[in-house]
Design a protein around this motif. Structure first.
Motif, PDB file in Angstrom:
ATOM      1  N   GLY A 141       4.410  -2.386   4.428  1.00 53.20           N
ATOM      2  CA  GLY A 141       3.208  -2.604   3.630  1.00 53.20           C
ATOM      3  C   GLY A 141       2.579  -3.419   4.238  1.00 53.20           C
ATOM      4  O   GLY A 141       1.322  -3.581   4.391  1.00 53.20           O
ATOM      5  N   GLU A 142       3.021  -4.774   4.587  1.00 55.75           N
ATOM      6  CA  GLU A 142       2.232  -5.721   5.400  1.00 55.75           C
ATOM      7  C   GLU A 142       1.653  -5.245   6.438  1.00 55.75           C
ATOM      8  O   GLU A 142       0.536  -5.728   6.860  1.00 55.75           O
ATOM      9  CB  GLU A 142       3.276  -7.111   5.538  1.00 55.75           C
ATOM     10  CG  GLU A 142       3.645  -7.988   4.230  1.00 55.75           C
ATOM     11  CD  GLU A 142       4.449  -9.063   4.583  1.00 55.75           C
ATOM     12  OE1 GLU A 142       4.768  -9.082   5.898  1.00 55.75           O
ATOM     13  OE2 GLU A 142       4.511  -9.915   3.858  1.00 55.75           O
TER      14      GLU A 142
ATOM     15  N   GLN B 279      -1.161  -3.024   5.761  1.00 50.92           N
ATOM     16  CA  GLN B 279      -2.439  -4.014   5.210  1.00 50.92           C
ATOM     17  C   GLN B 279      -3.139  -4.691   6.460  1.00 50.92           C
ATOM     18  O   GLN B 279      -4.299  -4.503   6.034  1.00 50.92           O
ATOM     19  CB  GLN B 279      -1.908  -4.893   4.023  1.00 50.92           C
ATOM     20  CG  GLN B 279      -2.953  -5.540   3.419  1.00 50.92           C
ATOM     21  CD  GLN B 279      -2.589  -6.464   2.175  1.00 50.92           C
ATOM     22  OE1 GLN B 279      -1.678  -7.167   2.303  1.00 50.92           O
ATOM     23  NE2 GLN B 279      -3.458  -6.341   1.174  1.00 50.92           N
TER      24      GLN B 279
ATOM     25  N   THR C 269      -6.903  -4.204   7.264  1.00 54.34           N
ATOM     26  CA  THR C 269      -8.140  -5.187   7.088  1.00 54.34           C
ATOM     27  C   THR C 269      -8.729  -5.217   8.483  1.00 54.34           C
ATOM     28  O   THR C 269      -9.800  -5.588   8.348  1.00 54.34           O
ATOM     29  CB  THR C 269      -7.052  -6.603   6.736  1.00 54.34           C
ATOM     30  OG1 THR C 269      -6.520  -6.489   5.629  1.00 54.34           O
ATOM     31  CG2 THR C 269      -8.068  -7.482   7.034  1.00 54.34           C
TER      32      THR C 269
ATOM     33  N   MET D 206      -6.221   0.201   0.953  1.00 51.22           N
ATOM     34  CA  MET D 206      -5.816  -1.243   0.678  1.00 51.22           C
ATOM     35  C   MET D 206      -5.148  -1.086  -0.753  1.00 51.22           C
ATOM     36  O   MET D 206      -4.171  -1.901  -0.912  1.00 51.22           O
ATOM     37  CB  MET D 206      -7.155  -2.210   0.705  1.00 51.22           C
ATOM     38  CG  MET D 206      -6.620  -3.699   0.665  1.00 51.22           C
ATOM     39  SD  MET D 206      -7.601  -4.673   1.295  1.00 51.22           S
ATOM     40  CE  MET D 206      -7.597  -4.777   3.184  1.00 51.22           C
ATOM     41  N   MET D 207      -6.053  -0.692  -1.727  1.00 56.48           N
ATOM     42  CA  MET D 207      -5.455  -0.739  -3.065  1.00 56.48           C
ATOM     43  C   MET D 207      -4.082  -0.065  -3.156  1.00 56.48           C
ATOM     44  O   MET D 207      -3.087  -0.653  -3.963  1.00 56.48           O
ATOM     45  CB  MET D 207      -6.444  -0.277  -3.652  1.00 56.48           C
ATOM     46  CG  MET D 207      -7.951  -1.015  -4.259  1.00 56.48           C
ATOM     47  SD  MET D 207      -8.911  -0.345  -5.561  1.00 56.48           S
ATOM     48  CE  MET D 207      -9.802   0.781  -4.696  1.00 56.48           C
TER      49      MET D 207
ATOM     50  N   THR E 192      -1.206  -2.234  -1.633  1.00 52.96           N
ATOM     51  CA  THR E 192      -1.268  -3.484  -2.752  1.00 52.96           C
ATOM     52  C   THR E 192      -0.268  -3.072  -3.919  1.00 52.96           C
ATOM     53  O   THR E 192       0.628  -3.805  -4.090  1.00 52.96           O
ATOM     54  CB  THR E 192      -2.507  -4.098  -2.824  1.00 52.96           C
ATOM     55  OG1 THR E 192      -3.282  -4.553  -2.006  1.00 52.96           O
ATOM     56  CG2 THR E 192      -1.974  -5.384  -3.745  1.00 52.96           C
ATOM     57  N   ARG E 193      -0.640  -1.853  -4.650  1.00 53.35           N
ATOM     58  CA  ARG E 193       0.423  -1.552  -5.582  1.00 53.35           C
ATOM     59  C   ARG E 193       1.516  -1.097  -5.183  1.00 53.35           C
ATOM     60  O   ARG E 193       2.552  -1.514  -5.964  1.00 53.35           O
ATOM     61  CB  ARG E 193      -0.228  -0.229  -6.385  1.00 53.35           C
ATOM     62  CG  ARG E 193      -1.603  -0.714  -6.771  1.00 53.35           C
ATOM     63  CD  ARG E 193      -2.430   0.409  -7.581  1.00 53.35           C
ATOM     64  NE  ARG E 193      -3.666  -0.047  -8.339  1.00 53.35           N
ATOM     65  CZ  ARG E 193      -4.701   0.890  -8.623  1.00 53.35           C
ATOM     66  NH1 ARG E 193      -4.596   2.309  -8.244  1.00 53.35           N
ATOM     67  NH2 ARG E 193      -5.716   0.298  -9.042  1.00 53.35           N
TER      68      ARG E 193
ATOM     69  N   TYR F 254       3.162  -2.436  -2.595  1.00 54.40           N
ATOM     70  CA  TYR F 254       4.092  -3.771  -2.273  1.00 54.40           C
ATOM     71  C   TYR F 254       4.340  -4.587  -3.637  1.00 54.40           C
ATOM     72  O   TYR F 254       5.302  -4.904  -3.505  1.00 54.40           O
ATOM     73  CB  TYR F 254       2.911  -4.693  -1.523  1.00 54.40           C
ATOM     74  CG  TYR F 254       3.283  -5.834  -1.059  1.00 54.40           C
ATOM     75  CD1 TYR F 254       3.887  -5.962   0.385  1.00 54.40           C
ATOM     76  CD2 TYR F 254       3.529  -7.105  -1.512  1.00 54.40           C
ATOM     77  CE1 TYR F 254       4.591  -6.975   1.021  1.00 54.40           C
ATOM     78  CE2 TYR F 254       3.997  -8.215  -1.003  1.00 54.40           C
ATOM     79  CZ  TYR F 254       4.538  -8.280   0.085  1.00 54.40           C
ATOM     80  OH  TYR F 254       5.002  -9.609   0.859  1.00 54.40           O
ATOM     81  N   GLU F 255       3.396  -4.590  -4.631  1.00 52.04           N
ATOM     82  CA  GLU F 255       3.782  -5.162  -5.874  1.00 52.04           C
ATOM     83  C   GLU F 255       5.127  -4.300  -6.453  1.00 52.04           C
ATOM     84  O   GLU F 255       6.070  -5.219  -7.168  1.00 52.04           O
ATOM     85  CB  GLU F 255       2.633  -4.974  -6.820  1.00 52.04           C
ATOM     86  CG  GLU F 255       1.655  -5.852  -6.190  1.00 52.04           C
ATOM     87  CD  GLU F 255       0.279  -5.726  -7.343  1.00 52.04           C
ATOM     88  OE1 GLU F 255       0.226  -4.801  -8.220  1.00 52.04           O
ATOM     89  OE2 GLU F 255      -0.657  -6.830  -7.134  1.00 52.04           O
TER      90      GLU F 255
ATOM     91  N   GLN G 291       8.197  -5.637  -4.857  1.00 53.83           N
ATOM     92  CA  GLN G 291       8.240  -7.013  -5.512  1.00 53.83           C
ATOM     93  C   GLN G 291       8.982  -6.737  -6.668  1.00 53.83           C
ATOM     94  O   GLN G 291      10.152  -7.668  -7.151  1.00 53.83           O
ATOM     95  CB  GLN G 291       7.109  -7.768  -5.652  1.00 53.83           C
ATOM     96  CG  GLN G 291       6.339  -8.334  -4.184  1.00 53.83           C
ATOM     97  CD  GLN G 291       5.284  -9.009  -4.552  1.00 53.83           C
ATOM     98  OE1 GLN G 291       4.595  -8.674  -5.318  1.00 53.83           O
ATOM     99  NE2 GLN G 291       5.194 -10.214  -3.953  1.00 53.83           N
TER     100      GLN G 291
END
Length: 260
Positions: free
Chosen positions: A15-16, A19, A23, A228-229, A232-233, A235-236, A239
């Protein structure tokens, strides 16, 4: 449990990386001739889960439960070489390619020289009369007098270029742009400064040179923002999975088996 933790961690690592790619695409949305990248992922080989709990005729037999994914990893970075939109400018040293092909430039660091390729045609004339890119690399073309490929020197003359890439200086046909193409675009790699490195170039076919024009980046900002959104989701979510696994492991270590 540990396998699940590892799977979630690999999801965060990829995911990183995704991203970072998105970016970079957004950051270069206004870079002339930039081509967007996409990170391709693939999963590690699944693990087959089996046990011997089934008893048939008094013997334990193998029972296949299913498979468990061990997470994902980076497979490759794919560049989208599709055509960008052409915009008109008022500079005679601005050029855009329509079709498949790359301008060829030569970088000389004083020790070695190497040829690179670019879709960015925002050139200028340096103090010695050579046509160069933003990094000072000399643009290459075929000299009509010697038929040799080399740097294009226009001195302080007036440039005029037709769609075939023929360069006239003060009305005299002097050069033709050395426009390269490649049979396998998988061999093309980005090296920075909006340049590409690749082996075995061939002469580009069915490509048109447009003077007083620049090719815009082919990055779709809306698509990249959506990506990107989504990243991010995801990735969360990973987590939260790791947090839940950590809490479960903590209970297993500190509470299970405790004498009360």
């Amino acid at each position: 449990m540990i396998r699940a933790l590892y799977t979630a961690v690999t999801g965060m690592i990829t995911g990183e990386a995704k991203q970072s790619t998105v970016t970079n695409n957004i950051a270069n949305a206004n870079t002339t001739g930039f081509k967007s990248d996409d990170l391709a992922l693939k999963s590690f080989k699944d693990v087959l889960i089996q046990n011997y709990d089934n008893v048939v005729n008094g013997k334990n037999t193998k029972n296949t439960i299913g498979s468990l994914s061990q997470g994902s990893k980076i497979d490759d970075v794919n560049t989208d070489f599709s055509q960008g939109v052409l915009s008109t400018t008022d500079k005679a040293t601005d050029f855009a390619l329509s079709g498949k092909g790359f301008f060829t430039v030569r970088r000389d660091n004083g020790i070695t020289t190497k040829d690179y390729y670019t879709r960015s045609g925002n050139f200028q004339v340096d103090g010695t009369g050579y046509l160069v890119n933003d990094s000072g690399d000399k643009v290459l073309g075929k000299d009509n007098t010697t038929n040799a490929i080399g740097p294009i020197n226009v001195s302080d003359g007036k440039l005029q270029v037709d769609n075939s890439g023929n360069i006239s200086v003060n009305g005299v046909n002097r050069y033709k742009f050395d426009i390269s193409d490649f049979k396998d675009y998988k061999t093309i790699t980005k090296v920075g400064d909006n340049l590409y490195d690749a082996a075995n170039p061939v002469q580009a076919q069915n490509v048109s040179v447009n003077q007083n024009s620049l090719e815009k980046s082919n990055v779709n900002v809306t698509t990249e923002m959506v990506n990107m959104m989504s990243i991010t989701r995801n990735y969360e979510s990973n987590q939260k999975v790791i947090q839940a696994i950590d809490e479960t492991l903590g209970k297993a270590v500190n509470e299970v088996g405790v004498v009360r």
